[in-house]
Design a protein around this motif. Structure first.
Motif, PDB file in Angstrom:
ATOM      1  N   ARG A 366       0.787  -1.037  -0.019  1.00 43.31           N
ATOM      2  CA  ARG A 366       0.375  -0.555   0.272  1.00 43.31           C
ATOM      3  C   ARG A 366       0.820   1.562  -0.203  1.00 43.31           C
ATOM      4  N   VAL A 367       2.094   1.373   1.411  1.00 44.65           N
ATOM      5  CA  VAL A 367       3.254   1.918   0.951  1.00 44.65           C
ATOM      6  C   VAL A 367       3.622   3.093  -0.746  1.00 44.65           C
ATOM      7  N   LEU A 368       4.325   1.633  -0.742  1.00 38.09           N
ATOM      8  CA  LEU A 368       4.856   2.119  -1.694  1.00 38.09           C
ATOM      9  C   LEU A 368       4.115   2.150  -3.334  1.00 38.09           C
ATOM     10  N   ALA A 369       3.585   1.593  -3.374  1.00 36.63           N
ATOM     11  CA  ALA A 369       2.193   1.662  -4.886  1.00 36.63           C
ATOM     12  C   ALA A 369       1.544   3.126  -4.520  1.00 36.63           C
ATOM     13  N   GLY A 370       0.951   3.523  -3.413  1.00 36.67           N
ATOM     14  CA  GLY A 370       0.674   5.015  -3.187  1.00 36.67           C
ATOM     15  C   GLY A 370       1.464   5.945  -3.821  1.00 36.67           C
ATOM     16  N   PHE A 371       2.616   6.246  -2.929  1.00 36.37           N
ATOM     17  CA  PHE A 371       4.190   7.264  -3.421  1.00 36.37           C
ATOM     18  C   PHE A 371       4.707   6.904  -5.206  1.00 36.37           C
ATOM     19  N   GLY A 372       4.685   5.729  -4.692  1.00 36.30           N
ATOM     20  CA  GLY A 372       5.600   4.871  -6.501  1.00 36.30           C
ATOM     21  C   GLY A 372       4.479   5.691  -7.670  1.00 36.30           C
ATOM     22  N   SER A 373       3.475   5.348  -7.715  1.00 35.34           N
ATOM     23  CA  SER A 373       1.848   5.433  -8.695  1.00 35.34           C
ATOM     24  C   SER A 373       2.520   7.313  -8.799  1.00 35.34           C
ATOM     25  N   GLU A 374       2.337   8.215  -7.289  1.00 42.49           N
ATOM     26  CA  GLU A 374       2.239   9.450  -7.774  1.00 42.49           C
ATOM     27  C   GLU A 374       2.859   9.966  -8.311  1.00 42.49           C
ATOM     28  N   ILE A 375       4.518   9.653  -7.928  1.00 40.78           N
ATOM     29  CA  ILE A 375       5.808  10.167  -8.207  1.00 40.78           C
ATOM     30  C   ILE A 375       5.313   9.702 -10.195  1.00 40.78           C
ATOM     31  N   PHE A 376       5.277   8.719 -10.657  1.00 35.70           N
ATOM     32  CA  PHE A 376       5.470   8.475 -11.355  1.00 35.70           C
ATOM     33  C   PHE A 376       4.202   9.244 -12.600  1.00 35.70           C
ATOM     34  N   LEU A 377       2.894   9.616 -11.900  1.00 36.06           N
ATOM     35  CA  LEU A 377       2.322  10.505 -12.539  1.00 36.06           C
ATOM     36  C   LEU A 377       2.687  11.793 -12.323  1.00 36.06           C
ATOM     37  N   THR A 378       3.200  11.969 -11.728  1.00 29.22           N
ATOM     38  CA  THR A 378       3.575  13.821 -11.077  1.00 29.22           C
ATOM     39  C   THR A 378       4.620  14.388 -11.841  1.00 29.22           C
ATOM     40  N   LYS A 379       5.539  13.162 -12.341  1.00 34.63           N
ATOM     41  CA  LYS A 379       6.502  13.617 -12.966  1.00 34.63           C
ATOM     42  C   LYS A 379       6.998  12.999 -14.914  1.00 34.63           C
ATOM     43  N   TYR A 380       6.893  11.677 -14.527  1.00 38.02           N
ATOM     44  CA  TYR A 380       6.483  11.410 -15.977  1.00 38.02           C
ATOM     45  C   TYR A 380       4.851  11.059 -16.689  1.00 38.02           C
ATOM     46  N   LYS A 381       4.016  11.245 -15.871  1.00 40.74           N
ATOM     47  CA  LYS A 381       2.716  11.472 -16.689  1.00 40.74           C
ATOM     48  C   LYS A 381       1.702   9.520 -17.467  1.00 40.74           C
ATOM     49  N   LEU A 382       2.422   9.130 -16.453  1.00 41.35           N
ATOM     50  CA  LEU A 382       2.563   7.612 -16.344  1.00 41.35           C
ATOM     51  C   LEU A 382       1.522   7.319 -15.634  1.00 41.35           C
ATOM     52  N   PRO A 383       0.348   6.617 -16.850  1.00 42.40           N
ATOM     53  CA  PRO A 383      -0.930   6.666 -15.956  1.00 42.40           C
ATOM     54  C   PRO A 383      -0.979   5.643 -14.925  1.00 42.40           C
ATOM     55  N   ARG A 384      -1.844   5.457 -13.814  1.00 43.71           N
ATOM     56  CA  ARG A 384      -1.798   4.873 -12.809  1.00 43.71           C
ATOM     57  C   ARG A 384      -2.482   3.524 -12.681  1.00 43.71           C
ATOM     58  N   PRO A 385      -3.008   2.873 -14.103  1.00 36.58           N
ATOM     59  CA  PRO A 385      -3.486   1.608 -14.052  1.00 36.58           C
ATOM     60  C   PRO A 385      -2.495   1.074 -14.871  1.00 36.58           C
ATOM     61  N   TRP A 386      -1.330   1.872 -15.469  1.00 37.61           N
ATOM     62  CA  TRP A 386      -0.269   0.633 -15.816  1.00 37.61           C
ATOM     63  C   TRP A 386       0.540   0.605 -14.665  1.00 37.61           C
ATOM     64  N   ILE A 387       0.472   0.979 -13.862  1.00 38.65           N
ATOM     65  CA  ILE A 387       1.234   0.791 -12.129  1.00 38.65           C
ATOM     66  C   ILE A 387       0.628  -0.359 -11.624  1.00 38.65           C
ATOM     67  N   LEU A 388      -0.904  -0.232 -11.891  1.00 36.76           N
ATOM     68  CA  LEU A 388      -1.651  -1.907 -11.423  1.00 36.76           C
ATOM     69  C   LEU A 388      -1.222  -2.724 -13.014  1.00 36.76           C
ATOM     70  N   THR A 389      -1.557  -2.615 -13.858  1.00 37.97           N
ATOM     71  CA  THR A 389      -1.173  -3.583 -15.035  1.00 37.97           C
ATOM     72  C   THR A 389       0.490  -4.609 -14.390  1.00 37.97           C
ATOM     73  N   VAL A 390       1.508  -3.749 -14.071  1.00 39.53           N
ATOM     74  CA  VAL A 390       2.736  -4.760 -14.009  1.00 39.53           C
ATOM     75  C   VAL A 390       2.163  -5.296 -12.474  1.00 39.53           C
ATOM     76  N   VAL A 391       1.506  -4.455 -11.506  1.00 41.92           N
ATOM     77  CA  VAL A 391       1.592  -5.146  -9.962  1.00 41.92           C
ATOM     78  C   VAL A 391       0.431  -6.568 -10.017  1.00 41.92           C
ATOM     79  N   ILE A 392      -0.386  -6.626 -11.052  1.00 39.11           N
ATOM     80  CA  ILE A 392      -1.058  -7.965 -10.977  1.00 39.11           C
ATOM     81  C   ILE A 392      -0.124  -8.727 -11.872  1.00 39.11           C
ATOM     82  N   LEU A 393       0.315  -8.034 -12.803  1.00 32.40           N
ATOM     83  CA  LEU A 393       1.799  -9.240 -14.158  1.00 32.40           C
ATOM     84  C   LEU A 393       3.023 -10.231 -12.605  1.00 32.40           C
ATOM     85  N   LEU A 394       3.082  -9.055 -11.777  1.00 30.54           N
ATOM     86  CA  LEU A 394       3.910  -9.705 -10.299  1.00 30.54           C
ATOM     87  C   LEU A 394       3.660 -10.673  -9.873  1.00 30.54           C
ATOM     88  N   SER A 395       2.045 -10.233  -9.585  1.00 28.37           N
ATOM     89  CA  SER A 395       1.525 -10.923  -8.701  1.00 28.37           C
ATOM     90  C   SER A 395       1.913 -12.528  -9.179  1.00 28.37           C
TER      91      SER A 395
END
Length: 591
Positions: A366-395
């Motif tokens: 919860r911690v890393l996904a929350g802060f990590g996705s916010e950093i990628f979103l604000t700095k690189y405009k990376l969609p938050r669903p992209w982080i979700l996709t990677v996390v599901i793939l990792l599981s």
């Protein structure tokens, strides 16, 4: 000193501390693997029946309709009281059943008991939602307390789950209440202090678990480790005392200065009659069935959807399917952790380690996904669903480790699956607020929460339970034996869960592909400034506050002008805090 003590225990920050403790004791949903073998052996269940019971646990833990309805008509102390009573009744009856104090219950009764006990968690969650992320970490905290109090008696763990969460909720019954207050400029900084303390607790638990796995702790040593964890958890109280001491001194100084000042006030101008009548006329013109007529006329992405517009939108359907595939497999692992460990020959203390690892990394996810996705979103405009996709793939990697049963792979599988589960829960609810707005966020939050029990039923009951029993029957038949009625059905070896988790891996990969569709559909939205609208609404609200303060209250000193502006703040529209709430989603959801 007495007056400060009274100020402290009735303060807002002490209420936050109370919610931290309540949530730290409400992690029973993640501990099923520690006592599931007792239910199975004592009551003579096969794995399908046991998994049906665990499904009702997941259903109760994610169905918050009852607590929401009661909260609408009852004060917080009543909500906490009902939750405490349900928690004690549900788990106490399970403990009575597995210890032989009552006649062997029917399966439906066990399903009812665990549903009631698990559903009780939604009651403190409803009144203490800001700290719900600590529920994941509380599984590891309760494991330490269980070993310190009851040793390795897993049946007594159920008794601990019955009385401890209920006692903590009743202890702070009058502390949790609705308070009117003004947003303070240092609120986020204080919440970060709570976050750092919780991270320290997580790190300490991780170190303690590694030591316990290398060295066999006795009861006294477990007591010392539990004391250390509780000491770190209670450091939050020092933060509360420090903040409230500042507030108390400022309050005393303001009262002292106020006695030396005279205040001349004028009543604020009443709203213009024509404006009021126009607003009423506009409200009267709203058609009673407009919500149904506009069901498929969704607004732009990011604006406030109605409940039906969001529920029937393609983006919500995609997110629901992806979450079902991702979270369902993780819950199956949690609910079957006891049997997975037993079938592979792990001792009981190793199974407790798996549960603790799952709990800790759930929180860290919860911690890393929350802060990590916010950093990628604000700095690189990376969609938050992209982080979700990677996390599901990792599981899916964690599921493969369970399927092939490599030596010691269950330690790594617990870490990966726990992390991915926490990350998915955090990301999915944040994505909902961004795509569908905050107006009906609470309802939409519960809509996406239903994906968890749905996934649990599909993968846990229909897949894992049946395939486990099928393999167990093959082993019995190979030995020339016949299963006796009322006896548990046990499977041994890596083949017990191999087919089931290969199926779960395939479905999880499918879930990541579905989630990628959401990335393609929302990438244009996330390339824009998604917080712009909230900043504009906040600026308009601040302008309105300034104008109201200038015309509504006149004072003789600058201090009194400031006080008038502050007193006017709570009366403004909720739009002024929506930008802050939106930006702070990643922080609040992980605390």
């Amino acid at each position: 000193m007495t007056s400060f003590a009274l100020h402290l225990v009735t303060s807002r920050w002490f209420m936050v501390f109370a919610t931290l403790l309540i949530m730290s004791a409400n992690g029973s949903g993640y501990m099923f693997g520690l006592y599931s073998n007792d239910i199975k052996s004592v009551l003579g269940y096969d794995q399908s029946t046991l998994n049906l019971i665990s499904f009702f646990k997941d259903l109760g833990g994610n169905l918050a309709i009852l607590s929401g309805l009661i909260t609408e008509v009852s004060p917080p102390w009543m909500v906490l009281s009902i939750g405490a009573a349900m928690n004690f009744f549900g788990y106490f009856m399970i403990w009575m059943s597995i210890t032989g104090h009552v006649v062997k219950p029917q399966v439906w009764q066990m399903c009812l008991y665990i549903w009631v006990g698990a559903n009780s968690l939604s009651f403190p969650n409803t009144v203490a939602l800001v700290t719900c992320g600590l529920i994941g970490l509380s599984g590891a905290i309760l494991t330490q307390l269980y070993h310190a109090i009851y040793g390795d008696d897993s049946k007594s763990l159920v008794l601990l789950i019955a009385w401890l969460p209920a006692s903590v909720s009743l202890l702070f019954l009058r502390t949790i209440r609705i308070m009117e207050g003004v947003r303070q400029p240092n609120e986020l900084r204080v919440f970060f202090k709570f976050l750092y303390i919780s991270l320290g607790v997580a790190g300490t638990l991780m170190a303690v678990i590694i030591m316990q796995n290398k060295l066999r702790f006795n009861r006294i040593e477990y007591g010392l480790s539990a004391f250390l964890v509780l000491t770190l958890l209670f450091l939050s109280l020092l933060v509360v005392v420090k903040e409230e001491l500042k507030s108390w001194k400022l309050k005393k100084q303001a009262m002292k200065d106020h006695t030396q000042l005279g205040v001349i006030t004028e009543n604020p101008p009443s709203p213009e009659p024509e404006l009021v009548s126009n607003e009423n006329q506009a409200a009267a013109e709203v058609k009673p069935y407009s919500c149904c007529l506009n069901m498929f006329k969704a607004p732009n992405t990011g604006e406030d959807y109605t409940i039906l517009q969001a529920a029937f939108s393609i983006n919500m359907i995609i997110l629901f399917i992806a979450t079902t595939c991702g979270v369902g497999g993780a819950l199956t692992t949690i609910d079957n952790l006891g049997q997975i460990g037993s079938s592979l020959g792990y001792p009981k203390h190793s199974i407790a380690t798996f549960v603790s690892l799952m709990s800790i990394w759930n929180y860290l996810g919860r911690v890393l996904a929350g802060f990590g996705s916010e950093i990628f979103l604000t700095k690189y405009k990376l969609p938050r669903p992209w982080i979700l996709t990677v996390v599901i793939l990792l599981s899916s990697i964690g599921h493969l480790l369970v399927a092939f049963a490599i030596p010691n792979s269950l330690y790594f599988a617990s870490i990966i699956i726990g992390f991915c589960l926490g990350a998915q829960l955090s990301l999915s609810v944040t994505i909902i607020s961004e795509l569908f707005g905050l107006k009906y966020y609470a309802t939409l939050y519960n809509v996406i929460a239903l994906s968890s029990p749905l996934g649990s039923y599909i993968f846990n009951v229909r897949v894992a339970g049946r395939l486990y029993d099928k393999e167990a029957m093959k082993q019995i038949e190979a030995l020339g034996l016949v299963r006796e009625a009322g006896k548990e059905l046990t499977c041994n070896g890596g083949r017990c869960y191999r087919t089931a988790f290969l199926v779960i891996t395939a479905v999880t990969l499918f879930g990541s592909l579905v989630s990628f569709l959401l990335v393609l559909r929302t990438r244009g939205f996330y390339k824009t400034d998604i917080y712009k609208r909230f900043r504009e609404e906040e600026a308009m609200a601040e302008t309105e506050i300034t104008s109201n303060g200038a015309t509504g209250n006149r004072t003789t000193t600058k201090m009194e002008n400031d006080n008038a502006s502050v007193s006017a703040a709570p009366e403004t529209t909720t739009n002024q805090k929506r930008f802050t709430d939106q930006v702070g989603n990643s922080t609040m959801l992980i605390l």
